[in-house]
Design a protein around this motif. Structure first.
Motif, PDB file in Angstrom:
ATOM      1  N   PRO A 123       0.834  -1.204   0.000  1.00 26.25           N
ATOM      2  CA  PRO A 123       0.000   0.000   0.000  1.00 26.25           C
ATOM      3  C   PRO A 123       0.865   1.248   0.000  1.00 26.25           C
ATOM      4  N   THR A 124       0.370   2.328  -0.594  1.00 31.49           N
ATOM      5  CA  THR A 124       1.124   3.578  -0.637  1.00 31.49           C
ATOM      6  C   THR A 124       0.773   4.495   0.521  1.00 31.49           C
ATOM      7  N   THR A 125      -0.261   4.148   1.286  1.00 27.17           N
ATOM      8  CA  THR A 125      -0.685   4.967   2.415  1.00 27.17           C
ATOM      9  C   THR A 125      -1.431   4.084   3.397  1.00 27.17           C
ATOM     10  N   VAL A 126      -1.751   4.612   4.557  1.00 30.35           N
ATOM     11  CA  VAL A 126      -2.611   3.912   5.512  1.00 30.35           C
ATOM     12  C   VAL A 126      -4.053   4.285   5.184  1.00 30.35           C
ATOM     13  N   PRO A 127      -4.894   3.328   4.806  1.00 31.51           N
ATOM     14  CA  PRO A 127      -6.280   3.664   4.481  1.00 31.51           C
ATOM     15  C   PRO A 127      -6.960   4.358   5.660  1.00 31.51           C
ATOM     16  N   ALA A 128      -7.623   5.481   5.366  1.00 33.50           N
ATOM     17  CA  ALA A 128      -8.263   6.271   6.418  1.00 33.50           C
ATOM     18  C   ALA A 128      -9.729   6.481   6.077  1.00 33.50           C
ATOM     19  N   PRO A 129     -10.638   6.234   7.017  1.00 32.38           N
ATOM     20  CA  PRO A 129     -12.066   6.323   6.715  1.00 32.38           C
ATOM     21  C   PRO A 129     -12.556   7.763   6.615  1.00 32.38           C
ATOM     22  N   VAL A 130     -13.511   7.985   5.705  1.00 37.24           N
ATOM     23  CA  VAL A 130     -14.153   9.291   5.589  1.00 37.24           C
ATOM     24  C   VAL A 130     -15.596   9.084   5.147  1.00 37.24           C
ATOM     25  N   GLU A 161      -7.854   7.252  12.955  1.00 31.12           N
ATOM     26  CA  GLU A 161      -7.950   8.708  13.045  1.00 31.12           C
ATOM     27  C   GLU A 161      -9.229   9.194  12.364  1.00 31.12           C
ATOM     28  N   GLN A 162      -9.951  10.075  13.028  1.00 30.36           N
ATOM     29  CA  GLN A 162     -11.153  10.665  12.450  1.00 30.36           C
ATOM     30  C   GLN A 162     -10.765  11.736  11.440  1.00 30.36           C
ATOM     31  N   ALA A 163     -11.519  11.821  10.344  1.00 27.23           N
ATOM     32  CA  ALA A 163     -11.259  12.847   9.340  1.00 27.23           C
ATOM     33  C   ALA A 163     -11.446  14.233   9.953  1.00 27.23           C
ATOM     34  N   ALA A 164     -10.545  15.146   9.615  1.00 30.26           N
ATOM     35  CA  ALA A 164     -10.625  16.508  10.131  1.00 30.26           C
ATOM     36  C   ALA A 164     -11.907  17.182   9.639  1.00 30.26           C
ATOM     37  N   VAL A 165     -12.549  17.940  10.531  1.00 30.51           N
ATOM     38  CA  VAL A 165     -13.753  18.692  10.180  1.00 30.51           C
ATOM     39  C   VAL A 165     -13.346  20.134   9.887  1.00 30.51           C
TER      40      VAL A 165
END
Length: 430
Positions: A70-77, A199-203
């Motif tokens: 993977p090229t990044t850590v998958p992050a939920p949004v 990590e939660q997506a920034a608001v």
């Protein structure tokens, strides 16, 4: 020296032949279903299932032709379709001296065994593309043939219900190894397992003035030059614009420009205010570049330092930076070191840098510079969803079309909170 090189060559050839033989043998016994595994021990290879002391190797451990990284850590949004998206890329490198033909790629939850995404033969040639070739893929069906020493990119977008976000993602291929004599042999593979970021997506708030705006080149499943813009920078492969959005202002009739498309002033986005979407500290403020004079034709690709033209970068948290790009010359109102508040004006929309027509390039990134950086998700605190443009016909070069009218499919306005507008949506902000 020649004899040493010759001996090394023979050893390498023998090792390659041994690997090919092992792959052909393992193809006969490779698992056809995922095997849930515990987390790796500290001494395990990344992504490898753990094996308790004194136990034999588990059935899902086998030689594979492919190396998956993977090229990044998958992050939920949470996106405007009501689904939580995990958008990332997987580099697939064939380490074997034989071809591997991928007919399907599956993404699984290794804890539940659920299949979260299946990229099948009808779409696989657009979802998996060869490194160095067009990332848009080709209009064809059937397997992707990954030759020896080739690297391909799988563009992955896993969409799940908000209450079913996995903590890990495992990858599985259906495919065949191609023997030296041309015969094929079925070889399903279980590939790497990656952790999902907690990590939660920034608001953030709106980065533009109140009005209706077209969200172009955004995430996640459509092909766009942002989402599919994989770039090697200083030896590191990144997708630095994965979650970037280009903002184009539209009027009450859904038009984006009126008059002469070669004049920047014809575009409703031109010289609209850019405002801070979140409070923070200015770490970059560049105001030295002119607007493009090529509109509506694409400009000559500028040097890397000019890519986003005049721009401002604001640090909103440790390792999190908001980028506002393509500002109008002379309009930047802040300097490095300034503290800005959400809603404060930063400058005006222009068309400087690698820009075809006036728009704001906006994204959240992990570094204070545009290159190199990783692109991470964010959500807007509120917006009203008005509809979407059904086909990729204009995107970032609106001026090449006969009129400025967006043919978007309108819906009953829907108020949204803490979501990311998906690609080609039209939203009301402010």
């Amino acid at each position: 020296m020649r004899s040493i090189r010759s001996r090394r060559s023979r050893i390498a050839s023998a090792a390659g032949a041994a690997l090919a033989a092992a792959l052909l043998l393992s193809a006969c016994t490779a698992p056809t279903a995922p095997v849930a595994s515990s987390s790796p021990t500290p001494t395990s290879a990344p992504g490898a299932p753990a094996v308790a002391d004194g136990e034999d190797l588990t059935p899902d451990i086998a030689f594979t032709a492919l190396i998956a990284q993977p090229t990044t850590v998958p992050a939920p949004v949470l996106a405007s379709d009501g689904k939580v998206h995990l958008a990332y890329e997987l580099l697939l490198t064939n380490a074997a001296p034989i071809t591997y033909a991928v007919s399907a790629l599956e993404v699984l939850d290794p804890d539940s065994g659920d299949t979260l995404l299946t990229i099948g033969p009808d779409v696989i040639q657009r979802a998996i593309t060869r490194l160095g070739a067009s990332s848009e893929g080709v209009d064809a069906t059937g397997p992707v043939e990954i030759g020896s020493a080739q690297t391909w990119i799988a563009w992955i977008d896993v969409a799940v219900d908000p209450d079913k976000v996995p903590t890990r993602l495992q990858h599985r291929t259906e495919g065949e190894v191609v023997r030296p004599d041309g015969a094929v042999q079925s070889a399903p593979y279980l590939l790497t397992t990656v952790a999902v970021s907690d990590e939660q997506a920034a608001v953030v708030g709106s980065p533009v003035a109140a009005g209706d705006w077209y969200m172009s080149e955004g995430c996640c499943s459509n092909y766009t030059h942002h989402r599919n813009g994989f770039l090697p920078v200083n030896g590191v492969g990144l997708a630095p614009q994965r979650f970037a959005i280009d903002f184009f202002k539209v009027d009450e009739n859904g038009k984006t420009w009126e008059g002469d498309p070669s004049q920047l002033s014809s575009y409703f986005s031109y010289r609209q205010p850019i405002v801070a979407a979140a409070s923070g500290t200015v770490v970059r403020a560049v105001d030295v570049f002119e607007n493009t004079d090529a509109a509506p034709e694409p400009p000559t690709v500028p040097p890397i330092i000019e890519t986003v033209g005049n721009h401002v970068v604001v640090e909103i948290a440790p390792g999190r930076y908001l980028l506002y790009g393509h500002m109008d010359p002379g309009s930047v109102k802040v300097k490095v070191g300034d503290t800005v508040e959400a809603g404060q004006e930063l400058g005006l929309i222009g068309s400087s840098g690698n820009s075809t027509t006036p728009h704001l390039h906006f994204q959240l990134q992990t570094e204070p510079t545009f290159f190199p950086t990783d692109s991470v998700p964010y959500v807007f605190d509120s917006f009203t969803l008005l509809g979407s443009v059904p086909d990729r016909i204009w995107d970032d070069d609106l001026g090449l079309q006969p009129t400025g009218q967006l043919p978007f499919d309108k819906i009953d306005p829907s108020d949204r909170k803490n979501e990311l507008p998906l690609d080609r949506t039209v939203v009301r902000l402010g």
